[in-house]
Design a protein around this motif. Structure first.
Motif, PDB file in Angstrom:
ATOM      1  N   LYS A 165     -17.530 -31.738 -13.823  1.00 57.29           N
ATOM      2  CA  LYS A 165     -16.139 -32.191 -13.855  1.00 57.29           C
ATOM      3  C   LYS A 165     -15.593 -32.301 -15.271  1.00 57.29           C
ATOM      4  CE  LYS A 165     -16.022 -32.279  -9.496  1.00 57.29           C
ATOM      5  NZ  LYS A 165     -15.594 -31.054  -8.867  1.00 57.29           N
ATOM      6  N   ASP A 166     -16.451 -32.128 -16.281  1.00 58.19           N
ATOM      7  CA  ASP A 166     -15.996 -32.159 -17.671  1.00 58.19           C
ATOM      8  C   ASP A 166     -15.743 -30.752 -18.211  1.00 58.19           C
ATOM      9  OD1 ASP A 166     -18.634 -31.287 -17.817  1.00 58.19           O
ATOM     10  OD2 ASP A 166     -19.203 -32.670 -19.420  1.00 58.19           O
ATOM     11  N   THR A 167     -15.553 -29.792 -17.302  1.00 58.91           N
ATOM     12  CA  THR A 167     -15.393 -28.393 -17.674  1.00 58.91           C
ATOM     13  C   THR A 167     -14.094 -27.838 -17.102  1.00 58.91           C
ATOM     14  OG1 THR A 167     -17.792 -28.128 -17.651  1.00 58.91           O
ATOM     15  CG2 THR A 167     -16.496 -26.118 -17.559  1.00 58.91           C
ATOM     16  N   ALA A 168     -13.430 -26.990 -17.886  1.00 58.36           N
ATOM     17  CA  ALA A 168     -12.203 -26.318 -17.452  1.00 58.36           C
ATOM     18  C   ALA A 168     -12.288 -24.849 -17.858  1.00 58.36           C
ATOM     19  CB  ALA A 168     -10.983 -26.969 -18.084  1.00 58.36           C
ATOM     20  N   CYS A 169     -11.418 -24.036 -17.266  1.00 67.81           N
ATOM     21  CA  CYS A 169     -11.363 -22.593 -17.558  1.00 67.81           C
ATOM     22  C   CYS A 169     -10.005 -22.238 -18.149  1.00 67.81           C
ATOM     23  CB  CYS A 169     -11.512 -21.775 -16.285  1.00 67.81           C
ATOM     24  SG  CYS A 169     -13.049 -21.970 -15.436  1.00 67.81           S
ATOM     25  N   PHE A 170     -10.019 -21.329 -19.086  1.00 69.83           N
ATOM     26  CA  PHE A 170      -8.762 -20.790 -19.602  1.00 69.83           C
ATOM     27  C   PHE A 170      -7.923 -20.318 -18.413  1.00 69.83           C
ATOM     28  CE2 PHE A 170      -9.623 -19.407 -24.235  1.00 69.83           C
ATOM     29  CZ  PHE A 170     -10.548 -20.404 -24.429  1.00 69.83           C
ATOM     30  N   GLY A 171      -6.630 -20.608 -18.455  1.00 71.25           N
ATOM     31  CA  GLY A 171      -5.715 -20.134 -17.431  1.00 71.25           C
ATOM     32  C   GLY A 171      -5.717 -20.929 -16.143  1.00 71.25           C
ATOM     33  N   ARG A 172      -6.465 -22.019 -16.085  1.00 79.23           N
ATOM     34  CA  ARG A 172      -6.543 -22.838 -14.862  1.00 79.23           C
ATOM     35  C   ARG A 172      -6.339 -24.301 -15.236  1.00 79.23           C
ATOM     36  NH1 ARG A 172      -8.951 -19.722 -10.685  1.00 79.23           N
ATOM     37  NH2 ARG A 172      -9.493 -21.575  -9.511  1.00 79.23           N
ATOM     38  N   ASP A 173      -5.821 -25.060 -14.290  1.00 78.15           N
ATOM     39  CA  ASP A 173      -5.637 -26.495 -14.524  1.00 78.15           C
ATOM     40  C   ASP A 173      -6.982 -27.144 -14.811  1.00 78.15           C
ATOM     41  OD1 ASP A 173      -2.891 -26.471 -14.246  1.00 78.15           O
ATOM     42  OD2 ASP A 173      -2.981 -26.780 -12.078  1.00 78.15           O
ATOM     43  N   PRO A 174      -7.050 -28.116 -15.667  1.00 76.73           N
ATOM     44  CA  PRO A 174      -5.962 -28.834 -16.317  1.00 76.73           C
ATOM     45  C   PRO A 174      -5.556 -28.291 -17.690  1.00 76.73           C
ATOM     46  CG  PRO A 174      -7.996 -29.982 -16.749  1.00 76.73           C
ATOM     47  CD  PRO A 174      -8.338 -28.778 -15.907  1.00 76.73           C
ATOM     48  N   VAL A 175      -6.030 -27.110 -18.085  1.00 77.89           N
ATOM     49  CA  VAL A 175      -5.718 -26.603 -19.429  1.00 77.89           C
ATOM     50  C   VAL A 175      -4.827 -25.362 -19.408  1.00 77.89           C
ATOM     51  CG1 VAL A 175      -7.809 -27.570 -20.464  1.00 77.89           C
ATOM     52  CG2 VAL A 175      -7.846 -25.217 -19.585  1.00 77.89           C
ATOM     53  N   ALA A 176      -4.339 -24.970 -18.232  1.00 73.60           N
ATOM     54  CA  ALA A 176      -3.564 -23.729 -18.111  1.00 73.60           C
ATOM     55  C   ALA A 176      -2.352 -23.696 -19.036  1.00 73.60           C
ATOM     56  CB  ALA A 176      -3.126 -23.516 -16.670  1.00 73.60           C
ATOM     57  N   ASP A 177      -1.742 -24.848 -19.285  1.00 71.38           N
ATOM     58  CA  ASP A 177      -0.551 -24.872 -20.135  1.00 71.38           C
ATOM     59  C   ASP A 177      -0.871 -24.675 -21.610  1.00 71.38           C
ATOM     60  OD1 ASP A 177      -1.842 -27.356 -20.039  1.00 71.38           O
ATOM     61  OD2 ASP A 177      -0.024 -28.453 -20.574  1.00 71.38           O
ATOM     62  N   ILE A 178      -2.053 -25.086 -22.064  1.00 71.09           N
ATOM     63  CA  ILE A 178      -2.385 -24.929 -23.486  1.00 71.09           C
ATOM     64  C   ILE A 178      -3.375 -23.788 -23.745  1.00 71.09           C
ATOM     65  CG2 ILE A 178      -1.837 -27.291 -24.159  1.00 71.09           C
ATOM     66  CD1 ILE A 178      -4.860 -27.866 -24.093  1.00 71.09           C
ATOM     67  N   LEU A 179      -4.088 -23.358 -22.718  1.00 71.91           N
ATOM     68  CA  LEU A 179      -5.028 -22.232 -22.824  1.00 71.91           C
ATOM     69  C   LEU A 179      -4.742 -21.236 -21.700  1.00 71.91           C
ATOM     70  CD1 LEU A 179      -8.361 -24.183 -23.544  1.00 71.91           C
ATOM     71  CD2 LEU A 179      -6.929 -22.964 -25.197  1.00 71.91           C
ATOM     72  N   PRO A 180      -3.573 -20.576 -21.751  1.00 76.56           N
ATOM     73  CA  PRO A 180      -3.220 -19.645 -20.674  1.00 76.56           C
ATOM     74  C   PRO A 180      -4.050 -18.368 -20.750  1.00 76.56           C
ATOM     75  CG  PRO A 180      -1.609 -19.515 -22.423  1.00 76.56           C
ATOM     76  CD  PRO A 180      -2.553 -20.636 -22.789  1.00 76.56           C
ATOM     77  N   LEU A 181      -4.101 -17.659 -19.625  1.00 77.72           N
ATOM     78  CA  LEU A 181      -4.750 -16.352 -19.631  1.00 77.72           C
ATOM     79  C   LEU A 181      -4.062 -15.473 -20.668  1.00 77.72           C
ATOM     80  CD1 LEU A 181      -5.315 -15.639 -15.833  1.00 77.72           C
ATOM     81  CD2 LEU A 181      -6.982 -16.420 -17.530  1.00 77.72           C
ATOM     82  N   GLY A 182      -4.847 -14.699 -21.376  1.00 74.21           N
ATOM     83  CA  GLY A 182      -4.288 -13.793 -22.369  1.00 74.21           C
ATOM     84  C   GLY A 182      -4.068 -14.398 -23.741  1.00 74.21           C
ATOM     85  N   ILE A 183      -4.353 -15.688 -23.913  1.00 73.12           N
ATOM     86  CA  ILE A 183      -4.177 -16.310 -25.230  1.00 73.12           C
ATOM     87  C   ILE A 183      -5.124 -15.632 -26.222  1.00 73.12           C
ATOM     88  CG2 ILE A 183      -5.841 -18.162 -24.765  1.00 73.12           C
ATOM     89  CD1 ILE A 183      -4.037 -20.041 -26.435  1.00 73.12           C
ATOM     90  N   SER A 184      -4.633 -15.396 -27.420  1.00 71.96           N
ATOM     91  CA  SER A 184      -5.458 -14.718 -28.418  1.00 71.96           C
ATOM     92  C   SER A 184      -6.514 -15.680 -28.975  1.00 71.96           C
ATOM     93  CB  SER A 184      -4.594 -14.191 -29.566  1.00 71.96           C
ATOM     94  OG  SER A 184      -4.108 -15.272 -30.341  1.00 71.96           O
ATOM     95  N   ASP A 185      -7.609 -15.105 -29.449  1.00 70.76           N
ATOM     96  CA  ASP A 185      -8.670 -15.922 -30.036  1.00 70.76           C
ATOM     97  C   ASP A 185      -8.127 -16.769 -31.185  1.00 70.76           C
ATOM     98  OD1 ASP A 185     -10.444 -14.755 -28.260  1.00 70.76           O
ATOM     99  OD2 ASP A 185     -11.283 -13.374 -29.725  1.00 70.76           O
TER     100      ASP A 185
END
Length: 145
Positions: A30-50
């Protein structure tokens, strides 16, 4: 008396290059998130550059899980990683392996990963290889082998 549950503090974010592995990790931890998915989708969207996500992840003290080995040596990204104290768990040589095989490799090294992360605040590069784990430095501009 109502029971309250608190959301664990986010600790790991999985790069979109390991999307299926990342979705499984979010179910297991539960302490893990994925780029492009909640809860970090707004700050780490799919396609964000390195170069855009490295400061975000590093400044928050999160640990990035990726299969992109070039972040460690590409000059701009490696310099950003050092500047922002980025910590990375790199699934080395994972290629086109199945998510289950990725999970087995990751989980079989978990105690070593936890010990290595406990000893450092960053920058850190943990290369999780098929038969061992190595701690490497960010080396801007060093050619990949």
């Amino acid at each position: 008396m109502a029971m309250t549950t608190s959301t664990p503090k986010l600790r790991f974010v999985v790069d979109e290059n390991l999307a299926r592995f990342g979705r499984a990790m979010t179910l297991l931890r539960k302490d893990t998130a994925c780029f492009g998915r909640d809860p970090v989708a707004d700050i780490l969207p799919l396609g964000i550059s390195d170069s855009d996500w490295i400061p975000i992840v590093g400044n928050r003290g999160w640990v990035a899980i990726t299969s992109d080995r070039r972040i460690r040596t590409r000059p701009a990204e490696a310099l950003l990683a050092v500047e922002h104290q980025l910590r990375v768990i790199h699934l080395h040589g994972i290629g086109n392996t199945l998510p289950w095989d990725q999970m087995v490799r990751f989980a079989s090294r978990w105690n070593s990963i936890e010990n290595a992360l406990a000893d450092t605040s960053g920058p850190t590069w943990l290369a999780i290889q098929s038969n061992k784990m190595r701690t490497l430095n960010f080396e801007p501009g060093k050619p990949e082998r």
